[in-house]
Design a protein around this motif. Sequence first.
Motif, PDB file in Angstrom:
ATOM      1  N   GLY A 108       0.803  -1.213   0.000  1.00  0.00           N
ATOM      2  CA  GLY A 108       0.000   0.000   0.000  1.00  0.00           C
ATOM      3  C   GLY A 108       0.835   1.261   0.000  1.00  0.00           C
ATOM      4  N   ALA A 109       1.898   1.270   0.829  1.00  0.00           N
ATOM      5  CA  ALA A 109       2.715   2.475   0.952  1.00  0.00           C
ATOM      6  C   ALA A 109       3.610   2.710  -0.252  1.00  0.00           C
ATOM      7  N   CYS A 110       4.027   1.646  -0.938  1.00  0.00           N
ATOM      8  CA  CYS A 110       5.003   1.775  -2.034  1.00  0.00           C
ATOM      9  C   CYS A 110       4.369   1.525  -3.400  1.00  0.00           C
ATOM     10  N   ALA A 111       3.985   0.276  -3.667  1.00  0.00           N
ATOM     11  CA  ALA A 111       3.514  -0.083  -5.005  1.00  0.00           C
ATOM     12  C   ALA A 111       2.200   0.596  -5.349  1.00  0.00           C
ATOM     13  N   ALA A 112       1.195   0.475  -4.461  1.00  0.00           N
ATOM     14  CA  ALA A 112      -0.109   1.070  -4.755  1.00  0.00           C
ATOM     15  C   ALA A 112      -0.021   2.592  -4.847  1.00  0.00           C
ATOM     16  N   ALA A 113       0.751   3.213  -3.949  1.00  0.00           N
ATOM     17  CA  ALA A 113       0.894   4.667  -3.994  1.00  0.00           C
ATOM     18  C   ALA A 113       1.587   5.119  -5.271  1.00  0.00           C
ATOM     19  N   LEU A 114       2.605   4.377  -5.720  1.00  0.00           N
ATOM     20  CA  LEU A 114       3.292   4.725  -6.963  1.00  0.00           C
ATOM     21  C   LEU A 114       2.363   4.601  -8.163  1.00  0.00           C
ATOM     22  N   ILE A 115       1.603   3.507  -8.217  1.00  0.00           N
ATOM     23  CA  ILE A 115       0.640   3.334  -9.310  1.00  0.00           C
ATOM     24  C   ILE A 115      -0.359   4.478  -9.315  1.00  0.00           C
ATOM     25  N   ALA A 116      -0.856   4.856  -8.148  1.00  0.00           N
ATOM     26  CA  ALA A 116      -1.867   5.916  -8.063  1.00  0.00           C
ATOM     27  C   ALA A 116      -1.307   7.258  -8.509  1.00  0.00           C
ATOM     28  N   ILE A 117      -0.106   7.593  -8.054  1.00  0.00           N
ATOM     29  CA  ILE A 117       0.470   8.889  -8.425  1.00  0.00           C
ATOM     30  C   ILE A 117       0.690   8.970  -9.927  1.00  0.00           C
ATOM     31  N   VAL A 118       1.283   7.942 -10.501  1.00  0.00           N
ATOM     32  CA  VAL A 118       1.584   7.960 -11.938  1.00  0.00           C
ATOM     33  C   VAL A 118       0.300   7.946 -12.761  1.00  0.00           C
ATOM     34  N   ALA A 119      -0.634   7.047 -12.445  1.00  0.00           N
ATOM     35  CA  ALA A 119      -1.857   6.917 -13.235  1.00  0.00           C
ATOM     36  C   ALA A 119      -2.754   8.133 -13.083  1.00  0.00           C
ATOM     37  N   ASN A 120      -2.910   8.642 -11.865  1.00  0.00           N
ATOM     38  CA  ASN A 120      -3.756   9.813 -11.657  1.00  0.00           C
ATOM     39  C   ASN A 120      -3.203  11.036 -12.374  1.00  0.00           C
ATOM     40  N   SER A 121      -1.902  11.257 -12.303  1.00  0.00           N
ATOM     41  CA  SER A 121      -1.290  12.408 -12.971  1.00  0.00           C
ATOM     42  C   SER A 121      -1.444  12.304 -14.489  1.00  0.00           C
ATOM     43  N   PHE A 122      -1.192  11.114 -15.026  1.00  0.00           N
ATOM     44  CA  PHE A 122      -1.315  10.936 -16.467  1.00  0.00           C
ATOM     45  C   PHE A 122      -2.752  11.160 -16.927  1.00  0.00           C
ATOM     46  N   ALA A 123      -3.726  10.566 -16.191  1.00  0.00           N
ATOM     47  CA  ALA A 123      -5.125  10.689 -16.602  1.00  0.00           C
ATOM     48  C   ALA A 123      -5.606  12.135 -16.486  1.00  0.00           C
ATOM     49  N   THR A 124      -5.231  12.830 -15.426  1.00  0.00           N
ATOM     50  CA  THR A 124      -5.673  14.216 -15.253  1.00  0.00           C
ATOM     51  C   THR A 124      -5.099  15.116 -16.340  1.00  0.00           C
ATOM     52  N   ARG A 125      -3.817  14.929 -16.677  1.00  0.00           N
ATOM     53  CA  ARG A 125      -3.217  15.734 -17.738  1.00  0.00           C
ATOM     54  C   ARG A 125      -3.857  15.438 -19.088  1.00  0.00           C
ATOM     55  N   TRP A 126      -4.165  14.180 -19.328  1.00  0.00           N
ATOM     56  CA  TRP A 126      -4.787  13.832 -20.603  1.00  0.00           C
ATOM     57  C   TRP A 126      -6.171  14.450 -20.716  1.00  0.00           C
ATOM     58  N   ILE A 127      -6.942  14.414 -19.615  1.00  0.00           N
ATOM     59  CA  ILE A 127      -8.282  15.011 -19.640  1.00  0.00           C
ATOM     60  C   ILE A 127      -8.185  16.519 -19.815  1.00  0.00           C
ATOM     61  N   ALA A 128      -7.229  17.160 -19.133  1.00  0.00           N
ATOM     62  CA  ALA A 128      -7.062  18.605 -19.264  1.00  0.00           C
ATOM     63  C   ALA A 128      -6.681  18.985 -20.690  1.00  0.00           C
ATOM     64  N   THR A 129      -5.836  18.191 -21.322  1.00  0.00           N
ATOM     65  CA  THR A 129      -5.448  18.473 -22.711  1.00  0.00           C
ATOM     66  C   THR A 129      -6.613  18.254 -23.665  1.00  0.00           C
ATOM     67  N   ALA A 130      -7.383  17.205 -23.416  1.00  0.00           N
ATOM     68  CA  ALA A 130      -8.489  16.879 -24.322  1.00  0.00           C
ATOM     69  C   ALA A 130      -9.640  17.850 -24.190  1.00  0.00           C
ATOM     70  N   THR A 131      -9.890  18.348 -22.986  1.00  0.00           N
ATOM     71  CA  THR A 131     -11.035  19.233 -22.766  1.00  0.00           C
ATOM     72  C   THR A 131     -10.664  20.704 -22.694  1.00  0.00           C
ATOM     73  N   ALA A 132      -9.370  21.001 -22.579  1.00  0.00           N
ATOM     74  CA  ALA A 132      -8.896  22.388 -22.437  1.00  0.00           C
ATOM     75  C   ALA A 132      -9.537  23.064 -21.231  1.00  0.00           C
ATOM     76  N   ASP A 133      -9.808  22.299 -20.191  1.00  0.00           N
ATOM     77  CA  ASP A 133     -10.419  22.837 -18.977  1.00  0.00           C
ATOM     78  C   ASP A 133      -9.755  22.184 -17.771  1.00  0.00           C
ATOM     79  N   PRO A 134      -8.665  22.760 -17.287  1.00  0.00           N
ATOM     80  CA  PRO A 134      -7.933  22.124 -16.174  1.00  0.00           C
ATOM     81  C   PRO A 134      -8.763  21.948 -14.912  1.00  0.00           C
ATOM     82  N   SER A 135      -9.665  22.889 -14.608  1.00  0.00           N
ATOM     83  CA  SER A 135     -10.446  22.774 -13.365  1.00  0.00           C
ATOM     84  C   SER A 135     -11.383  21.572 -13.397  1.00  0.00           C
ATOM     85  N   SER A 136     -12.062  21.386 -14.510  1.00  0.00           N
ATOM     86  CA  SER A 136     -12.946  20.221 -14.616  1.00  0.00           C
ATOM     87  C   SER A 136     -12.147  18.928 -14.671  1.00  0.00           C
TER      88      SER A 136
END
Length: 448
Positions: A108-136
């Motif tokens: 939980g502290a290492c593997a799961a946290a690393l997966i979450a940080i990398v996947a969440n950051s990638f998905a949020t940036r992709w959504i922001a680029t696709a929608t041009a709306d960083p807040s949403s």
Amino acid sequence: MATSPPHPSYPSGPTDGAPLVGSGTAGSLRHAHWWQRAWVRYGALSTLLAISGLVILALVREETGTEGFLVGLGLAVLPVPLLIAAFRWLDRVEPGPWRNLLFCFAWGACAAALIAIVANSFATRWIATATADPSSADTLGATVIAPVVEESAKAAAVLLVFLFRRRDFTGIVDGVVIAGVTATGFAFTENILYLGTAFGTDQLTGGSGIASVTAATFFVRIIMSPFAHPLFTVLTGIGFGISALSANGRHLRRVAFPLSGLLLAMGMHAMWNGSSAFGEYGFFAVYAAFMVPIFGLLTWLVIWTRQRELKTIRAELPAYAVAGWLTPAEPYALGSMRARRIARQYARRHAGKAAAREVARYEAYATSLAFLRHRARRGRAGADFAVRERELLGELWRRREAARPALDHAARITAPPVPVVAPPWPVYGVYGYGQQPAPYPAYNPYRS
């Protein structure tokens, strides 16, 4: 003089008290491929967790700075011992091995946290680029992406223990403990990140005291909701626990319950993350209306399940007492947490700490034996039932000298009092009423 173990017709026992192992086991291990060997799997898993820990350490330190990391670490570690102790307390009937809990926390502290940080950051940036709306994109990432990614990453540890440590995963309590410890490790790393970032914000804005961002983050994450992540993932653990209780032939149930628990965990996590969108008091409304009641309900469920486990011990072990493996008092003593504690204390007072540890091991093996027999009667025992039963009986027989006096003493101390009821017929004499009737004359064969 040492006595030999009993040879009852059922259950049968080893001739010398030693566990019997099938001859095919050694042969299968000897011809196993190199990647199937235990030390290879342990080494690969340890390496994976170590690399994940180093990477997550570097990412969090880069995000918070060295000073923020140290402050976040010092604050985030505060609830960890309390949560681990709480889950360990729930697991007192049949405590799982510490190595499982250590693996879950590290995952939980290492593997799961690393997966979450990398996947969440990638998905949020992709959504922001696709929608041009960083807040949403941030809102969507917190309410949709993060719950799915984080709960899936934490559930992976529960799945691994379920698949590869099946002997230690026998019911709902095991699922709750394994999932809760995994989520505790995840929350530990996440809290370091949030508290360290809040401390950095205060350093830039000059915030201090109870009005600082650090104090507010500490209050919300450490004081009010230290159980949030464990509460979400415990739903997944309950699903796996119900699956462990299902018969081997019911494949649909064994898959459906873990998936249902995972979906519930994701939904509750999404509602918690989205509470800020419900207005100024949305967080407190969700906390009071959902989090606290569900926490209380799950606590009741786990305690009720533990009481059922104690009843199972008292119901299954008398068969071994009849067969001569246990004394008549042991099933009662082993089915009472108070009697178990008294037995360990008695052994420690009269024979030292080593004897107390032997009594604790005896209690654990006897509990495993009761659950094994219970699963067998319900058609859920594996093909190695007979071998496992003899192993457990052998472990009990080797520890009987230290455990039996302590458990017999505990049974006498904790036995319920026997009510004394006055007989319905008249009692004569000093303590009764009236005069005692004259006794019949004694028979004398020499009297004429």
